[in-house]
Design a protein around this motif. Sequence first.
Motif, short mmCIF file in Angstrom:
data_model
loop_
_atom_site.label_atom_id
_atom_site.label_comp_id
_atom_site.label_asym_id
_atom_site.label_seq_id
_atom_site.Cartn_x
_atom_site.Cartn_y
_atom_site.Cartn_z
N VAL A 10 4.75 44.44 90.19
CA VAL A 10 5.53 43.23 89.95
C VAL A 10 5.91 43.19 88.47
O VAL A 10 5.10 43.55 87.61
N ILE A 11 7.13 42.79 88.20
CA ILE A 11 7.59 42.62 86.82
C ILE A 11 8.02 41.18 86.62
O ILE A 11 8.81 40.64 87.41
N MET A 12 7.47 40.54 85.58
CA MET A 12 7.84 39.18 85.22
C MET A 12 8.34 39.19 83.78
O MET A 12 7.76 39.85 82.91
N VAL A 13 9.43 38.48 83.54
CA VAL A 13 10.06 38.42 82.23
C VAL A 13 9.75 37.09 81.57
O VAL A 13 9.72 36.05 82.24
N ARG A 14 9.50 37.13 80.29
CA ARG A 14 9.19 35.91 79.54
C ARG A 14 10.45 35.05 79.41
O ARG A 14 11.51 35.53 79.05
N ALA A 15 10.31 33.78 79.73
CA ALA A 15 11.41 32.83 79.62
C ALA A 15 10.93 31.64 78.79
O ALA A 15 9.76 31.56 78.39
N ALA A 16 11.83 30.71 78.53
CA ALA A 16 11.49 29.56 77.69
C ALA A 16 10.41 28.71 78.33
O ALA A 16 9.55 28.15 77.64
N ASP A 17 10.42 28.60 79.65
CA ASP A 17 9.47 27.74 80.35
C ASP A 17 8.30 28.51 80.96
O ASP A 17 7.59 28.01 81.81
N GLY A 18 8.09 29.77 80.55
CA GLY A 18 6.98 30.56 81.08
C GLY A 18 7.44 31.94 81.50
O GLY A 18 8.34 32.53 80.88
N TYR A 19 6.84 32.46 82.55
CA TYR A 19 7.20 33.77 83.08
C TYR A 19 8.04 33.60 84.34
O TYR A 19 7.76 32.75 85.18
N ARG A 20 9.07 34.45 84.43
CA ARG A 20 9.98 34.38 85.57
C ARG A 20 9.95 35.72 86.31
O ARG A 20 10.06 36.78 85.70
N LEU A 21 9.76 35.65 87.63
CA LEU A 21 9.69 36.85 88.46
C LEU A 21 11.07 37.51 88.53
O LEU A 21 12.05 36.87 88.89
N THR A 22 11.13 38.80 88.19
CA THR A 22 12.41 39.52 88.23
C THR A 22 12.39 40.71 89.18
O THR A 22 13.45 41.21 89.54
N GLY A 23 11.21 41.19 89.57
CA GLY A 23 11.16 42.33 90.48
C GLY A 23 9.79 42.48 91.10
O GLY A 23 8.77 42.28 90.44
N GLU A 24 9.75 42.82 92.38
CA GLU A 24 8.49 43.04 93.07
C GLU A 24 8.70 44.09 94.15
O GLU A 24 9.76 44.18 94.76
N SER A 25 7.68 44.90 94.37
CA SER A 25 7.74 45.94 95.39
C SER A 25 6.36 46.10 96.02
O SER A 25 5.35 46.17 95.33
N GLY A 26 6.33 46.11 97.35
CA GLY A 26 5.08 46.30 98.05
C GLY A 26 4.21 45.07 98.11
O GLY A 26 3.02 45.17 98.43
N ILE A 27 4.76 43.91 97.79
CA ILE A 27 3.96 42.68 97.76
C ILE A 27 4.84 41.52 98.15
O ILE A 27 6.05 41.52 97.88
N GLN A 28 4.27 40.54 98.79
CA GLN A 28 4.98 39.33 99.17
C GLN A 28 4.18 38.12 98.71
O GLN A 28 2.96 38.16 98.59
N ASP A 29 4.91 37.04 98.45
CA ASP A 29 4.28 35.78 98.04
C ASP A 29 3.41 35.97 96.80
O ASP A 29 2.27 35.52 96.73
N PHE A 30 3.96 36.66 95.80
CA PHE A 30 3.23 36.81 94.55
C PHE A 30 3.16 35.45 93.85
O PHE A 30 4.18 34.77 93.71
N PRO A 31 1.96 35.02 93.41
CA PRO A 31 1.82 33.67 92.82
C PRO A 31 2.35 33.60 91.40
O PRO A 31 1.62 33.25 90.46
N GLY A 32 3.64 33.94 91.21
CA GLY A 32 4.20 33.97 89.87
C GLY A 32 4.23 32.61 89.20
O GLY A 32 3.89 32.47 88.02
#
Length: 851
Positions: A484-506
Amino acid sequence: MKTRAAVHLSGDELKYLTEFFKNSPRVVRILFIVWAVGFSNLYFDSVSRAVKTVTDENVFSGKDSLVTVTSVSAGGASDRAGMKRGDLIFSINGKRFKGELEADAILRSAKPGSVMEYEVIRDGQKLILYVQAATIGVSVRTIASALTFLAMMILALFVAWKVPSNPLAWLFSAAIIFMAVPVSAAFMVERASLQNLSAQMVFAGLPLMFHLGLLFPEQHPQYDQKRKHLKLFYLISAIFLVSFTALIQMLINGARIPDSGLYLQILIAGFLIFMFTYSVIFFRKSGKSRPGRVINWIWGVYGTVIFTTIFLTFLGYSWFNNLLFLLLVVPLGYFYLILRFRVFGITRIMKRNVQYYSLMFLLIMGLVFTFFSLTNLVTQINLGDAGFRFTPTALEIKAGGARTPGFSERPFFILAGIGVFILLYLTGRFLQRRLARFFSKDDIDYRLALAEISEVMASRLNLADLGQALSEELVQHLRLKSAVIMVRAADGYRLTGESGIQDFPGGELNHPECFPELAGLQSPVPSDKLVCRPLLKSAGIQFVSPLQLKEKQAGLIFLGPKRSEEMYNVTDIQFVESLSRQIAVAVENTRLAEETLENERLKQELDLARKIQRSLLPATIPQVRNLDISGTYEPASQVGGDYYDFLMTEPDDPASTLTVVLGDVAGKGVSAALMAARIQGIMNSANRSGLSTLKDLLIHANTLTTLDDRKNFITLVAGQFDPAGRKITVCRAGHLPILHFKSAENRVDRHLPGGIAMGISRTGRFPGYLQELSFPFQPGDIWVFFSDGLSEAMNEAGDEFGAARIESLIQNHQNQSAAEISKEIFAGLKAFTGLAPAHDDMTLVVVKVTG
């Protein structure tokens, strides 16, 4: 007269027992364990006696005082003593016998390691052979049979242990326990007790297997019609079992039954023929499913191995007893079937790591066994008089002729052994690589991974596409289960990509308990060292690596477990850390590129909105008798929804009624400009429709502009000038007040008729609130309409310009024209705001009465 009560179980009692066992899994497990241990004790007791007692490595048969040698193991004790197939054994250790059973009893009485004296008849002549048996010996048949039996018992207990509340699992485990002895080919082991036990278990186990075949792995479509034949199956099996057991017991007790061996063989053969015929007629299936085909393959391989081994052994090729190790296909095949197709609801319980090392162990054992078998086969090759001899100057090879001293066969056997070793080594390496690739155990090509991931980073401009592509590449090249890849945003981390996983608690990672720790990461860490480890553990995350760009963190990479289920090593962590820095650069570049594109898009949108707004403004100022008119629009840096317009009943008639309309759409950008264009068109259309009053005009326009989104609305003010009647009628829909400078009194009044914004309600609320006011006017009067961008403009200190300053400017410049008054108002505004930027469009309409 007394009667004896019949002992039987009614249907209700059977149902009660079934429910009891369903609700008592511990009892079921204990019963199956005791059952399996009992059968195993019977089996291994016979096997242990076979190992500890004398083994002469021959097989004989016959019912008279002379038994015939039917098989002699090559290289065995009997073969070394000169025994051959077809020899008639007259006595053993000086003792006569009647039939093979008594002969076998004499052998069992001899001590291990002793020399046995065989008196045999060959070609009409008596010979004395001395066979020295091994102290401890066990045949290949016995080893293969024991391994297969043990695997069958493990399979039965595994199913009973996993699903103790399932009656079908009970049937499966019972059938496997009963069939463990015959399936393990115990009838081919040189022990009469095992052979008899095999026959008894066939009588008891085959009906269970046929019963199981109607339900496993899927229920037969005609199960209800077929199950009635099971009673006959069980009845006939019981008759054969009782008959066979009784005959064996009579022989054990010393009864003299002529042709007893023939009777036993007839019982077994008759039962098998009956079962085969009956099953073909009544239990035939059509349209086998994939699990059904697997079962066909299992029993097809089993039957082929059994008949091939029996046939080749009969011909004297005892080496082919090694094929009996293939009987493991039955328990292993059923085990695969249960796990692969989730029969009984059992899912995979063995981790891939365990599976890999288990298969590697079997592979190594198989290669070692094959090596010794092949080398043993090579040593039995007869080269005749051929041989090799090494001299100080040459290697001499002799192909035939008389045997010459100094020549030996050993070099041939050594070279053959080396060749077998190389062949098996290469085979093992090939199979090991295939297994490693299948279980993701082969080495990771980090250079290739870096090259392909770098290519992905260079080809994606969209941040979401980049994140998704990178997560997929990480899973593929690092052989992970998820990433899973999460990118830093102004309000926290934002999910931008996931593989092999569902319902990641981003979203939950942005919680105050998790976010500070994650935001402070500067190097890869195991997930179990973080505060948010419960969340990450539930998602299967094992490692977290920050996307570090110098002192700035651009995001996070969450890595799941490896497909090989091994732990992350130092090389993996170093590669991930290096890769994270490159991904951070790619993410930052992509973010900047997106911002550039977004700014360019906004610029184009603003240009379009400005064009739309400019198109809304009147191209010319109308000429109306006794009225001096001016309209001014000053756009802000951000486009709003201001507009003004002049509506006339007769555009070419100077004496026509003039309606001044000024509106402000909530919001900014193209959408606000388009809404302003829409309301302008509605107002023009309503004006041409000849509505009698200004109030009717606004009510009609509101009906056509009501929106579903309450966040979008329009404030509007309208003033209708009647030059002939020298009066003005004003109406307001939630807008700012109209300013009226009275020249006779030299003061400015604010007129604020009632009304709510347009586009909010189609019901009676809008007409109910809407108020229409009329006022006379005289020469020198000035009417001013303006938007909130003018009155709410602020200076650098944050102070608003306000309506009071507009009123003061009107009074100070009352003697000037409408255009000059507008210019002075904007000049005063500029002087007030200074360098402070405008935040909203400013619209101003001035109407001065001249006569």
